[in-house]
Scaffold this active site. Structure first.
Site, PDB file in Angstrom:
ATOM      1  N   GLY A 154     -13.328  -4.039 -32.811  1.00 17.57           N
ATOM      2  CA  GLY A 154     -13.453  -4.588 -34.152  1.00 17.57           C
ATOM      3  C   GLY A 154     -13.443  -3.475 -35.168  1.00 17.57           C
ATOM      4  N   LEU A 155     -13.224  -3.869 -36.406  1.00 14.28           N
ATOM      5  CA  LEU A 155     -13.295  -2.908 -37.519  1.00 14.28           C
ATOM      6  C   LEU A 155     -14.682  -3.033 -38.130  1.00 14.28           C
ATOM      7  CD1 LEU A 155      -9.794  -3.704 -39.088  1.00 14.28           C
ATOM      8  CD2 LEU A 155     -10.398  -1.787 -37.564  1.00 14.28           C
ATOM      9  N   SER A 191     -24.217  -7.834 -35.347  1.00 17.10           N
ATOM     10  CA  SER A 191     -24.854  -6.787 -36.156  1.00 17.10           C
ATOM     11  C   SER A 191     -25.997  -7.376 -36.963  1.00 17.10           C
ATOM     12  CB  SER A 191     -23.799  -6.208 -37.108  1.00 17.10           C
ATOM     13  OG  SER A 191     -24.402  -5.420 -38.102  1.00 17.10           O
ATOM     14  N   TYR A 248     -17.346  -7.759 -43.819  1.00 20.96           N
ATOM     15  CA  TYR A 248     -17.610  -7.315 -42.450  1.00 20.96           C
ATOM     16  C   TYR A 248     -18.676  -8.201 -41.794  1.00 20.96           C
ATOM     17  CZ  TYR A 248     -19.758  -4.555 -38.734  1.00 20.96           C
ATOM     18  OH  TYR A 248     -20.313  -4.158 -37.548  1.00 20.96           O
ATOM     19  N   LYS A 272     -18.614 -11.061 -38.528  1.00 21.99           N
ATOM     20  CA  LYS A 272     -19.533 -11.111 -37.373  1.00 21.99           C
ATOM     21  C   LYS A 272     -20.146 -12.500 -37.244  1.00 21.99           C
ATOM     22  CE  LYS A 272     -19.014  -7.008 -35.826  1.00 21.99           C
ATOM     23  NZ  LYS A 272     -18.315  -6.820 -34.548  1.00 21.99           N
ATOM     24  N   ASN A 318     -21.855   6.412 -42.731  1.00 19.19           N
ATOM     25  CA  ASN A 318     -23.223   6.234 -42.243  1.00 19.19           C
ATOM     26  C   ASN A 318     -24.004   7.536 -42.282  1.00 19.19           C
ATOM     27  OD1 ASN A 318     -21.537   4.094 -40.130  1.00 19.19           O
ATOM     28  ND2 ASN A 318     -23.098   3.340 -41.511  1.00 19.19           N
ATOM     29  N   PHE A 365     -28.904   8.164 -51.117  1.00 18.53           N
ATOM     30  CA  PHE A 365     -28.584   7.049 -52.026  1.00 18.53           C
ATOM     31  C   PHE A 365     -29.862   6.353 -52.501  1.00 18.53           C
ATOM     32  CE2 PHE A 365     -24.475   6.723 -49.350  1.00 18.53           C
ATOM     33  CZ  PHE A 365     -23.836   7.662 -50.143  1.00 18.53           C
ATOM     34  N   GLY A 402     -24.800  -2.711 -52.546  1.00 17.09           N
ATOM     35  CA  GLY A 402     -24.941  -3.521 -51.328  1.00 17.09           C
ATOM     36  C   GLY A 402     -26.084  -3.092 -50.435  1.00 17.09           C
TER      37      GLY A 402
END
Ligand code: NAD
Ligand code: UD1
Length: 338
Positions: free
Chosen positions: A84-85, A126, A150, A154, A200, A219, A295
């Protein structure tokens, strides 16, 4: 001979660690991967770690003829579906590609499984399926409310498997919802090798440590957490891999449907991860505070209780081990698998 475990995405980060553990438990493995985000060098590394080269079919899960032929060539009992991406930002920019690869791809795979009479599947879901529920400790009952493409892919694949199971009880399904995988095999021979600038935290830190990036941007330092930085449930990839073996064991023992969070239950902040990494590596990680990332949420971590009762599985490796193993991999492979 024992039947094969088909591992889609088996040359990728989590897949490769799982293949090693499967082979160490004497499961014959066939990998299906299109190498869109991995290197064939992984196969050599797996062979030198385990003394056994897994069977490999290079190709796409959406290529029905190829998948059909694979099921003819290999007697497969169970499928572990990692392919998967996974880049959140890329999914927002290219939603059609993400839905096609992750959802249509999974659907094609499941239909070919059905045609081949293979009904046992472990799916890489996830924690991102939970979105932002307004609290931090996620149980499997936390409502599913993904907030990006994404995460939506899932949830859609989970929905497809839930529906398939309802209609045809012969399906055996394990939905594993991973929290934040980090670390690498203790040999330092396989690990995470992201293309381009890492999205990540951990791969960014290791690339700063090895001199590939100048400094880490943290962040946000104004989150409602003890030190103001985001907190996540980091889990060693070896523990994550062993959760798949525990799930496989359950399915082979007749379990028909399980949905399980795979995390440690203990969150660490960005600054705690930087400190743990510095301690494990002896390197200083320069960082600067930057704006919050769109996000992001302040904090999330697994309630890992169900994994323990249902699978008899519990994470073993602590944050020092996660950092030491990530660093060994990066130090030994400064440019990844190239
Ligand atoms: P990865 O990119 O390293 O591995 C995925 C593998 O799938 C790659 O080798 C890629 O080449 C292959 N692939 C992608 N699309 C394919 C297709 N259409 N056909 C055949 N092969 C294809 O990613 P990973 O970190 O190992 O993640 C594995 C799975 O776990 C993914 O489904 C991912 O969404 C999920 N997951 C990952 C994380 C994480 O943080 N790494 C967290 C939660 C869930
Ligand atoms: C991200 C994805 C999530 C996915 C998960 C595991 C987003 C918004 N979410 O989550 O869908 O399931 O990865 O693959 O992309 N951080 C920094 N500097 C960096 C990188 C990260 O400060 O350069 C911080 C983040 O703000 C966060 C923490 O480190 O607080 C962990 O970030 P990351 O590794 O990207 O994981 P998630 O945000 O949990």
């Amino acid at each position: 001979m024992k039947p094969f475990i088909l591992v889609t995405g088996g040359t990728g980060y989590i897949g490769s660690h799982t293949v090693i553990q499967l082979q160490q438990k004497e499961y014959p493995v066939v990998i299906l991967d299109n190498l869109s985000n991995s290197s064939p060098v992984v196969l050599d590394r797996i062979a030198s770690i385990t003394g056994n080269r897994p069977a490999f079919v290079e190709g796409d899960i959406r290529d029905r003829d190829l998948v059909r032929q694979l099921f003819r060539d290999y007697a497969v009992s169970d499928v572990i579906h990692f392919a998967g991406l996974k880049a959140v930002g890329e999914g927002e920019a290219e939603p059609l590609r993400y839905y096609d690869n992750n959802v249509s791809g999974s659907l094609a795979l499941f239909q070919e499984m059905e045609a081949a009479g293979v009904f046992s599947i472990i799916f890489s879901s996830s924690a991102t399926v939970y979105g932002n529920p307004g609290y931090s400790r996620f149980t499997e009952e936390t409502p599913l409310n993904p907030v990006n493409v994404y995460g939506d892919t899932k949830k859609m694949v989970e929905d497809i498997l839930r529906a398939a199971k309802r209609a045809q009880p012969v399906w055996q399904v394990a939905l594993l919802r991973y929290f934040n995988p980090v670390g690498a095999h203790v040999s330092g021979m396989i690990g995470e090798d992201p293309a381009g600038i890492p999205n990540n935290l951990m791969p960014f830190i290791t690339q700063v440590a090895v001199g590939k990036r100048e400094k880490l941007s943290v962040f946000g330092n104004d989150w409602p957490t003890p030190d103001g930085t985001g907190r996540r449930d980091y889990i060693h990839v070896e523990d994550l891999a062993s959760a798949h073996l525990a799930a496989l064991n359950k399915l082979q023992g007749g379990e028909s449907f399980l949905t399980v969070n795979v995390g440690t239950g203990r969150p660490y902040s960005v600054l705690e991860m930087v400190a743990a990494f510095e301690k494990a590596s002896g390197k200083t990680i320069p960082y600067q505070f930057a704006a919050r990332r769109a996000g992001d949420i302040a904090e999330c971590y697994a309630d890992p209780a169900l994994a323990k009762t249902l699978l008899g599985w519990q994470a073993q490796h602590d944050v020092n081990r996660m950092c030491a193993d990530s660093w060994r991999w990066q130090k030994n492979n400064p440019v990844g698998y190239e």
